[in-house]
Design a protein around this motif. Structure first.
Motif, PDB file in Angstrom:
ATOM      1  N   UNK A  77      51.968  35.579  38.812  1.00 19.24           N
ATOM      2  CA  UNK A  77      52.163  36.895  39.286  1.00 19.24           C
ATOM      3  C   UNK A  77      51.195  36.612  40.643  1.00 19.24           C
ATOM      4  N   UNK A  78      51.024  35.482  41.253  1.00 19.45           N
ATOM      5  CA  UNK A  78      50.250  35.378  42.251  1.00 19.45           C
ATOM      6  C   UNK A  78      51.030  34.834  43.399  1.00 19.45           C
ATOM      7  N   UNK A  79      51.382  35.211  44.530  1.00 16.15           N
ATOM      8  CA  UNK A  79      52.069  34.636  45.672  1.00 16.15           C
ATOM      9  C   UNK A  79      51.176  34.141  46.748  1.00 16.15           C
ATOM     10  N   UNK A  80      51.181  32.853  46.782  1.00 10.21           N
ATOM     11  CA  UNK A  80      50.118  32.252  47.764  1.00 10.21           C
ATOM     12  C   UNK A  80      50.846  32.458  49.404  1.00 10.21           C
ATOM     13  N   UNK A  81      50.040  32.944  50.103  1.00 14.10           N
ATOM     14  CA  UNK A  81      50.349  33.094  51.269  1.00 14.10           C
ATOM     15  C   UNK A  81      50.618  34.861  51.671  1.00 14.10           C
ATOM     16  N   UNK A  82      50.612  35.191  50.270  1.00 16.80           N
ATOM     17  CA  UNK A  82      50.551  36.849  50.371  1.00 16.80           C
ATOM     18  C   UNK A  82      49.616  37.537  49.885  1.00 16.80           C
ATOM     19  N   UNK A  83      49.081  36.897  48.476  1.00 17.42           N
ATOM     20  CA  UNK A  83      47.907  37.453  47.800  1.00 17.42           C
ATOM     21  C   UNK A  83      46.766  36.571  48.060  1.00 17.42           C
ATOM     22  N   UNK A  84      46.941  35.349  48.542  1.00 15.98           N
ATOM     23  CA  UNK A  84      45.786  34.560  48.767  1.00 15.98           C
ATOM     24  C   UNK A  84      46.189  33.395  49.641  1.00 15.98           C
TER      25      UNK A  84
ATOM     26  N   UNK B 298      40.813  34.128  40.273  1.00 20.70           N
ATOM     27  CA  UNK B 298      41.007  35.287  39.337  1.00 20.70           C
ATOM     28  C   UNK B 298      40.168  36.425  39.968  1.00 20.70           C
ATOM     29  N   UNK B 299      38.871  36.356  40.123  1.00 19.95           N
ATOM     30  CA  UNK B 299      38.056  37.449  40.798  1.00 19.95           C
ATOM     31  C   UNK B 299      38.445  37.781  41.881  1.00 19.95           C
ATOM     32  N   UNK B 300      38.800  36.764  42.840  1.00 16.64           N
ATOM     33  CA  UNK B 300      39.497  37.450  44.022  1.00 16.64           C
ATOM     34  C   UNK B 300      40.530  38.215  44.093  1.00 16.64           C
TER      35      UNK B 300
ATOM     36  N   UNK C 230      41.668  42.148  44.866  1.00 17.50           N
ATOM     37  CA  UNK C 230      42.678  42.521  45.925  1.00 17.50           C
ATOM     38  C   UNK C 230      43.710  43.493  45.131  1.00 17.50           C
ATOM     39  N   UNK C 231      43.475  43.882  44.037  1.00 17.91           N
ATOM     40  CA  UNK C 231      44.183  44.653  43.191  1.00 17.91           C
ATOM     41  C   UNK C 231      45.660  43.884  42.583  1.00 17.91           C
ATOM     42  N   UNK C 232      45.387  42.633  42.551  1.00 21.85           N
ATOM     43  CA  UNK C 232      46.546  41.596  42.070  1.00 21.85           C
ATOM     44  C   UNK C 232      46.194  40.972  40.791  1.00 21.85           C
ATOM     45  N   UNK C 233      46.928  41.321  39.601  1.00 21.40           N
ATOM     46  CA  UNK C 233      46.718  41.144  38.081  1.00 21.40           C
ATOM     47  C   UNK C 233      47.276  39.645  38.070  1.00 21.40           C
TER      48      UNK C 233
END
Ligand code: NAP
Length: 436
Positions: free
Chosen positions: A75-82, A388-390, A394-397
């Protein structure tokens, strides 16, 4: 302790994680990141649902995921969420294993008409890719065309031609199975811009077309060079051509209502229709001295209200990462993009090769990393904790391995009889299943 982030959980990502684990043992933590809460990329969303034996390779990846030094962060998109830069701040090395999710375009008039669909979208639709759940490909016409002479073109043509019964044991998603079951398509024309000797189809995949319940392959022997010319072919290719020659020698079975017509030396020059695809204007080609397709000026029309282009893929560029537009991959030298940043798989080489090709590729890059930062050396980056903290800030779980397993178990429990799973086709359904 070293911390590595492998971005993408398809074959390239898993082979790289496996290799890093072997090289670093308990001196490293390897996080496999994916934008979805379920892993396996190409295996889940690309490999044909009726090719379960190919999908079985994921059992090997399961073992990697279960090993102590490896974590799955979904559930983490690199380039969008980080960003990649942020990841490089948190990890000793970042390895992009993001594959090639975009269809290449034909670059001809009419390519954006409704009914013209790239293979990434079409394959994603029947494989339960959440971005293509609403694709709704037009299946009410009698004629479809597939552009390209590779294995993906074969997958698409076969899926369009199979009966409901033939999908037994597959994990094709329910919405696609129902739509295909009601499809009116009777003729699928497979357009190759070059000849039989230049196909990129492999024998096993080609041979399957000879055993379909309701469809017969149609091949014109006039497209072939003299039989002796086959001697010069490499053995695998010779096998494929022999199968094509057998198809040419076998008249279509009258009891089978569907036809898969191989149209060689046929280069699409335009797609036309009133509000949607109706036909492809095709130029007859011949081979030039270098073996490339050269137009002859002669054109004709192939009816098709569904056109699936299967002419290769491209990686999605990521901000801050040098990208090779022509190759559809990241600019890299033997997998190295820059300081502590690497690419593997299709993101490294471009969209060719089988699942197994990614193994040596991932091992090679892991060796480079081990040479650059010898196992046992101390890393001073924080890894997953900081990531995970970052993300949470940013509201990304982010999701984890247990979430993935829960989704898989739920999908297995939903399966129709004989199928290994009924996949969820929407991101929200995944998240709902794990209580998000
Ligand atoms: P591919 O093998 O590279 O085939 C692409 C095809 O598209 C070629 O026939 C190519 O023709 C044609 N093409 C390219 N540009 C074109 C254009 N502008 N107009 C008309 N035709 C064009 O790619 P793929 O089918 O996407 O497969 C990707 C990789 O995955 C391959 O390595 C494939 O073997 C593998 N794969 C394996 C399996 C399996 O093992 N079951 C299943 C699916 C995919 P030219 O040769 O003339 O360029």
């Amino acid at each position: 302790m070293r911390h590595f982030a492998v971005v993408g959980s398809g074959p390239a990502g898993f082979y790289t994680a496996e290799a890093l684990e072997k090289a670093f043992g308990d001196k490293a933590r390897i996080d496999i990141l994916d934008r979805y809460p379920v892993p396996y990329g190409l295996i889940r969303f690309g490999v044909a649902p009726d090719h379960q034996s190919l999908k079985a390779v994921s059992k090997r990846y399961d073992k990697v995921a279960e090993s102590a030094g490896v974590d799955f962060i979904g559930n983490v998109a690199v380039g969008r969420d980080v960003s990649v830069d942020e990841l490089l701040g948190m990890y000793d090395a970042v390895i992009l294993a993001v594959g090639s999710p975009h269809s290449r375009k034909l670059g001809i008039p009419g390519q954006d008409l409704p009914g013209v669909i790239g293979s990434a979208e079409f394959v994603g639709w029947y494989n339960g890719h959440p971005e293509f759940a609403d694709l709704d490909p037009p299946l009410s016409g009698t004629h479809a065309a597939v552009v390209g002479n590779g294995n993906v073109a074969l997958d698409v043509a076969r899926i369009l031609s199979k009966t409901r019964q033939e999908f037994e044991g597959s994990d094709i998603v329910g919405h696609a199975l129902d739509a295909l079951d009601h499809s009116a398509i009777r003729t699928v024309t497979i357009l190759g811009r070059r000849g039989p000797h230049q196909i990129a189809m492999t024998p096993k995949e080609l041979g399957e077309l000879g055993h379909l319940e309701a469809a017969s392959p149609v091949v014109d022997i006039a497209d072939f060079p003299p039989l002796e010319a086959d001697d010069a072919l490499e053995p695998g290719q010779r096998k494929s051509i022999t199968i094509l020659r057998e198809f040419a020698a076998t008249p279509p079975e009258p009891a089978k209502p569907k036809r898969m017509v191989f149209d060689f030396f046929a280069k699409p020059v335009a797609i036309e229709g009133d509000g949607g695809a109706e036909k492809i204007v095709v130029e007859r080609t011949e081979l030039d001295e270098s073996g490339a397709a050269r137009g002859t000026g002669e054109t004709y029309e192939v009816p098709a209200s569904l056109v699936v282009t299967s002419i290769g893929y491209a990686s999605a560029p990521i901000e801050g990462v040098p990208y090779d537009e022509r190759g559809g991959k990241f600019l890299n030298e033997n997998g190295k993009i820059g300081e502590r940043l690497y690419a593997v798989g299709w993101a490294r080489r471009g969209p060719s090769g089988t699942i197994g090709t990614n193994r040596p590729d991932g091992y090679e890059v892991a060796e480079q990393i081990a040479a650059a930062m010898p196992p046992g050396g101390a890393g001073d980056r924080p890894g997953a904790q900081a990531l995970k903290r970052l993300l949470v800030s940013r509201g990304v779980m982010p999701t984890d391995y247990d979430d993935w397993r829960k989704i898989e178990e739920t999908e297995a429990a939903r399966a129709r009889p004989g199928s290994p799973r009924e996949k969820f086709v929407r991101h929200e359904e995944w998240l709902h299943t794990i209580g998000r």
